[in-house]
Design a protein around this motif. Structure first.
Motif, short mmCIF file in Angstrom:
data_model
loop_
_atom_site.label_atom_id
_atom_site.label_comp_id
_atom_site.label_asym_id
_atom_site.label_seq_id
_atom_site.Cartn_x
_atom_site.Cartn_y
_atom_site.Cartn_z
N THR A 127 0.83 -1.21 0.00
CA THR A 127 0.00 0.00 0.00
C THR A 127 0.86 1.25 0.00
OG1 THR A 127 -1.75 -1.13 1.23
CG2 THR A 127 -1.74 1.26 1.35
N ILE A 128 0.39 2.28 -0.69
CA ILE A 128 0.98 3.62 -0.58
C ILE A 128 -0.16 4.61 -0.37
CG2 ILE A 128 1.02 4.13 -3.08
CD1 ILE A 128 3.71 5.18 -0.55
N CYS A 129 0.05 5.52 0.55
CA CYS A 129 -0.94 6.55 0.86
C CYS A 129 -0.44 7.88 0.31
CB CYS A 129 -1.14 6.62 2.37
SG CYS A 129 -2.44 7.73 2.87
N ILE A 130 -1.25 8.54 -0.49
CA ILE A 130 -0.90 9.83 -1.09
C ILE A 130 -1.58 10.92 -0.26
CG2 ILE A 130 -0.95 11.24 -3.19
CD1 ILE A 130 0.50 8.52 -3.59
N ILE A 131 -0.78 11.86 0.25
CA ILE A 131 -1.35 12.96 1.04
C ILE A 131 -0.98 14.30 0.41
CG2 ILE A 131 -1.38 11.56 3.13
CD1 ILE A 131 0.96 13.08 4.21
N PRO A 132 -1.85 15.30 0.57
CA PRO A 132 -1.57 16.62 -0.01
C PRO A 132 -0.54 17.38 0.82
CG PRO A 132 -3.62 16.69 1.22
CD PRO A 132 -3.13 15.27 1.28
N LEU A 144 -5.66 10.30 0.27
CA LEU A 144 -6.19 11.17 1.31
C LEU A 144 -6.11 12.59 0.78
CD1 LEU A 144 -4.65 9.74 4.62
CD2 LEU A 144 -6.93 9.37 3.67
N THR A 145 -6.81 12.81 -0.31
CA THR A 145 -6.72 14.09 -1.02
C THR A 145 -8.10 14.51 -1.50
OG1 THR A 145 -6.43 13.06 -3.19
CG2 THR A 145 -4.43 13.45 -1.91
N GLY A 146 -8.13 15.74 -1.99
CA GLY A 146 -9.33 16.26 -2.62
C GLY A 146 -9.31 15.98 -4.12
N LYS A 147 -10.25 16.62 -4.81
CA LYS A 147 -10.44 16.36 -6.25
C LYS A 147 -9.25 16.74 -7.11
CE LYS A 147 -15.41 16.87 -5.96
NZ LYS A 147 -16.52 17.79 -6.16
N LYS A 148 -8.57 17.86 -6.78
CA LYS A 148 -7.44 18.31 -7.62
C LYS A 148 -6.33 17.26 -7.65
CE LYS A 148 -8.12 22.73 -5.95
NZ LYS A 148 -7.89 23.08 -4.66
N HIS A 149 -5.98 16.75 -6.48
CA HIS A 149 -4.93 15.73 -6.41
C HIS A 149 -5.40 14.42 -7.04
CE1 HIS A 149 -3.39 18.61 -3.49
NE2 HIS A 149 -2.23 18.00 -3.55
N GLU A 150 -6.67 14.12 -6.88
CA GLU A 150 -7.22 12.90 -7.49
C GLU A 150 -7.07 12.96 -9.01
OE1 GLU A 150 -11.50 10.65 -8.24
OE2 GLU A 150 -11.39 12.23 -6.73
N ARG A 151 -7.41 14.11 -9.59
CA ARG A 151 -7.29 14.27 -11.05
C ARG A 151 -5.84 14.10 -11.50
NH1 ARG A 151 -11.56 18.12 -10.32
NH2 ARG A 151 -10.11 19.84 -10.03
#
Length: 145
Positions: free
Chosen positions: A3-8, A104-111
């Motif tokens: 697993t890797i967790c992406i955070i803003p 663990l991000t909002g829409k901008k990071h998801e895109r």
């Protein structure tokens, strides 16, 4: 499962508190409430995490952030790190090896993530903050019982 967790990253940084800080590890650079809560949430779940920065790209906790900056993925594309650079880091830092990606991000990071991860189906995606209507709700969802 790998697993890797992406955070803003966030706007508030150590240099806003101590302008004389000099270069610091990524794990200490970002001081905003959302970033800190994301870091704690990932640590609580024992997920290795990486910060996604619009200037530096993927920052592992012990990568160095040399100085303060103000960039976000809401800036025009030519003012932030390119998708090509992000894709290169994705492979160089072996992040592509993760079976599961926790955003663990909002829409901008998801895109951004959806643009740079070429084989989306090769990963299981989990988005605990999806559907949150603002920072308050995001922070609530990140509260550890």
């Amino acid at each position: 499962m790998n697993t890797i967790c992406i955070i803003p990253c966030g706007k508030k940084k150590i240099w806003d508190i101590d302008p004389e800080s000099g270069p610091v590890y990524a794990k200490n650079a970002y001081q905003g409430t959302l970033h800190k809560k994301c870091q704690q949430y990932a640590d609580y779940h024992l997920w290795p995490w990486v910060t996604l920065s619009a200037k530096h790209g993927f920052l592992l906790p012990y990568d160095i952030v040399p100085e303060n900056y103000d960039k976000g993925f809401h800036f025009p594309k030519h003012k932030v790190i390119s998708d090509e650079s992000l894709r290169r880091q994705w492979f160089e830092k072996n992040l592509y090896k993760a079976d599961r990606i926790i955003l663990l991000t909002g829409k901008k990071h998801e895109r951004v993530m959806k643009r740079i991860v070429e084989d989306e189906d090769a990963h299981q995606w989990k988005q605990p903050l999806k559907g949150a209507r603002g920072i308050g709700e995001m922070l609530q969802k990140l509260t550890i019982p």
